[in-house]
Write a protein that holds these residues in place. Structure first.
Motif, PDB file in Angstrom:
ATOM      1  N   LYS A  25       0.824  -1.198   0.000  1.00  0.00           N
ATOM      2  CA  LYS A  25       0.000   0.000   0.000  1.00  0.00           C
ATOM      3  C   LYS A  25       0.864   1.257   0.000  1.00  0.00           C
ATOM      4  CE  LYS A  25      -4.171  -1.862   2.125  1.00  0.00           C
ATOM      5  NZ  LYS A  25      -5.086  -1.816   3.289  1.00  0.00           N
ATOM      6  N   GLN A  33       2.229   1.453  -3.294  1.00  0.00           N
ATOM      7  CA  GLN A  33       1.190   1.884  -4.230  1.00  0.00           C
ATOM      8  C   GLN A  33       0.866   3.349  -4.018  1.00  0.00           C
ATOM      9  OE1 GLN A  33      -2.398  -0.469  -3.933  1.00  0.00           O
ATOM     10  NE2 GLN A  33      -3.391   0.617  -5.665  1.00  0.00           N
ATOM     11  N   ALA A  34       0.756   3.725  -2.686  1.00  0.00           N
ATOM     12  CA  ALA A  34       0.471   5.139  -2.399  1.00  0.00           C
ATOM     13  C   ALA A  34       1.615   6.015  -2.903  1.00  0.00           C
ATOM     14  CB  ALA A  34       0.255   5.339  -0.901  1.00  0.00           C
ATOM     15  N   HIS A  35       2.836   5.535  -2.650  1.00  0.00           N
ATOM     16  CA  HIS A  35       3.993   6.310  -3.142  1.00  0.00           C
ATOM     17  C   HIS A  35       3.994   6.389  -4.665  1.00  0.00           C
ATOM     18  CE1 HIS A  35       8.019   7.907  -3.267  1.00  0.00           C
ATOM     19  NE2 HIS A  35       8.371   6.901  -4.127  1.00  0.00           N
ATOM     20  N   GLN A  36       3.616   5.215  -5.227  1.00  0.00           N
ATOM     21  CA  GLN A  36       3.573   5.179  -6.685  1.00  0.00           C
ATOM     22  C   GLN A  36       2.480   6.094  -7.209  1.00  0.00           C
ATOM     23  OE1 GLN A  36       3.203   1.201  -8.142  1.00  0.00           O
ATOM     24  NE2 GLN A  36       3.442   1.843 -10.340  1.00  0.00           N
ATOM     25  N   GLU A  37       1.323   6.062  -6.485  1.00  0.00           N
ATOM     26  CA  GLU A  37       0.234   6.939  -6.904  1.00  0.00           C
ATOM     27  C   GLU A  37       0.632   8.400  -6.724  1.00  0.00           C
ATOM     28  OE1 GLU A  37      -3.131   5.733  -4.672  1.00  0.00           O
ATOM     29  OE2 GLU A  37      -3.549   3.959  -5.903  1.00  0.00           O
ATOM     30  N   LYS A  38       1.265   8.664  -5.541  1.00  0.00           N
ATOM     31  CA  LYS A  38       1.740  10.031  -5.335  1.00  0.00           C
ATOM     32  C   LYS A  38       2.751  10.440  -6.430  1.00  0.00           C
ATOM     33  CE  LYS A  38       1.150  10.241  -0.308  1.00  0.00           C
ATOM     34  NZ  LYS A  38       1.835  10.368   0.986  1.00  0.00           N
ATOM     35  N   GLN A  39       3.619   9.464  -6.720  1.00  0.00           N
ATOM     36  CA  GLN A  39       4.624   9.759  -7.749  1.00  0.00           C
ATOM     37  C   GLN A  39       3.964   9.985  -9.088  1.00  0.00           C
ATOM     38  OE1 GLN A  39       7.826  10.100  -6.964  1.00  0.00           O
ATOM     39  NE2 GLN A  39       8.234  10.787  -9.132  1.00  0.00           N
ATOM     40  N   GLU A  40       2.933   9.142  -9.332  1.00  0.00           N
ATOM     41  CA  GLU A  40       2.216   9.318 -10.594  1.00  0.00           C
ATOM     42  C   GLU A  40       1.503  10.656 -10.617  1.00  0.00           C
ATOM     43  OE1 GLU A  40      -0.343   6.003 -10.986  1.00  0.00           O
ATOM     44  OE2 GLU A  40       1.249   4.595 -11.559  1.00  0.00           O
ATOM     45  N   VAL A  41       0.841  10.975  -9.439  1.00  0.00           N
ATOM     46  CA  VAL A  41       0.175  12.282  -9.371  1.00  0.00           C
ATOM     47  C   VAL A  41       1.203  13.401  -9.519  1.00  0.00           C
ATOM     48  CG1 VAL A  41      -1.126  13.838  -7.878  1.00  0.00           C
ATOM     49  CG2 VAL A  41      -1.776  11.430  -8.023  1.00  0.00           C
ATOM     50  N   HIS A  90       2.272  13.423 -12.954  1.00  0.00           N
ATOM     51  CA  HIS A  90       1.224  14.015 -13.781  1.00  0.00           C
ATOM     52  C   HIS A  90       1.185  15.519 -13.615  1.00  0.00           C
ATOM     53  CE1 HIS A  90      -2.575  14.370 -15.872  1.00  0.00           C
ATOM     54  NE2 HIS A  90      -3.090  15.045 -14.799  1.00  0.00           N
TER      55      HIS A  90
END
Length: 265
Positions: free
Chosen positions: A30, A33-41, A44
């Motif tokens: 998680k 994933q959160a880091h990845q999502e943050k990184q993706e955000v 982006h």
């Protein structure tokens, strides 16, 4: 029993450990994933912001490019106008030089034609002047020859006239000499009769005898002059000796102061 309990505790511990591991793995997943999502955000947002920045930069570059293009276009137009002006000026200068050279060439050709025409006219004038001088010299020689012939003819005619005049004057001198002798004889006869008449009538004859003596001397002087020369004393048309002094018998009577008719004895 204790072993069973231990085994059960071990199983629980094992399950707990596995659950803990699973929870830790899920947490890591998680977090990842959160880091990845943050990184993706973040990526982006970074990408979006980058695109915005790129768009802004592109817009700014477009404005700068447009301004630069406008400036370059203006500079190009100014340079083109400057080049066109310079080209027109060069063409005008070239045209002016060509027209000036053409005019100078035409003037030079005109001057050469005028000089050639002037030289031709001068040569013709010199030729005509030479012919005139030759004709003038020829006429002068002819005139001099005619004048010389005329003077020679005049001299010959003058010699002939002088010779004829000399012969005529010699004849006239001889005639004058003869007439002088005749007049002297007539004068002596006349005065002799007058003096004789005066003596017969008791008059004083001394003044008359003096006059008669002077007149006889004059007759003798004339005869002496006629004998002394065989040619006229002056050949320039002057009168001969005695031409002014010669008197006829009637003039002698008047010179004596009377004119009587004396009877011949």
């Amino acid at each position: 029993m204790e072993q069973q309990i231990d085994e059960e505790e071990d199983d629980e511990l094992r399950v707990y450990a596995e659950a803990k591991k699973k929870i830790a793995r899920l947490r890591r997943e998680k977090e990842l994933q959160a880091h990845q999502e943050k990184q993706e955000v973040r990526d982006h947002m970074i990408g979006y912001l980058g695109s915005l920045q790129k768009r802004a930069e592109a817009d700014n570059d477009t404005q700068i490019f447009r301004a630069r293009a406008q400036k370059e276009a203006k500079d190009l137009r100014d340079e083109q106008e400057k080049l066109e002006k310079q080209q027109k000026m060069r063409e005008s200068i070239t045209k002016h030089r060509f027209e000036t050279m053409k005019r100078h060439e035409a003037e030079r050709e005109m001057e050469e034609r005028e000089d050639a025409e002037m030289r031709r006219k001068k040569a013709e004038s010199d030729r005509l002047f030479l012919l005139y001088q030759q004709e003038k010299e020829k006429q002068r020689i002819q005139d001099a020859q005619v004048t010389a012939e005329f003077h020679l003819k005049q001299a010959q005619e003058r010699k002939d006239r002088q010779r004829d005049l000399k012969a005529s004057e010699m004849d006239e001198i001889q005639m004058d000499r003869h007439m002088n002798e005749v007049e002297k004889q007539q004068y002596q006869d006349y005065t002799g009769r007058v003096i004789s008449y005066m003596e017969e009538n008791g008059r004083n004859t001394y003044p008359m005898k003096r006059v008669v003596t002077d007149e006889i001397k004059r007759f003798d002087q004339l005869n002496h002059a006629y004998k002394k020369t065989d040619t006229p004393i002056n050949g320039n048309g002057e009168k001969k000796p005695g031409s002014q002094d010669k008197k006829t018998l009637d003039e002698t009577k008047k010179h004596l102061g009377f004119q009587w008719d004396i009877p011949n004895k």
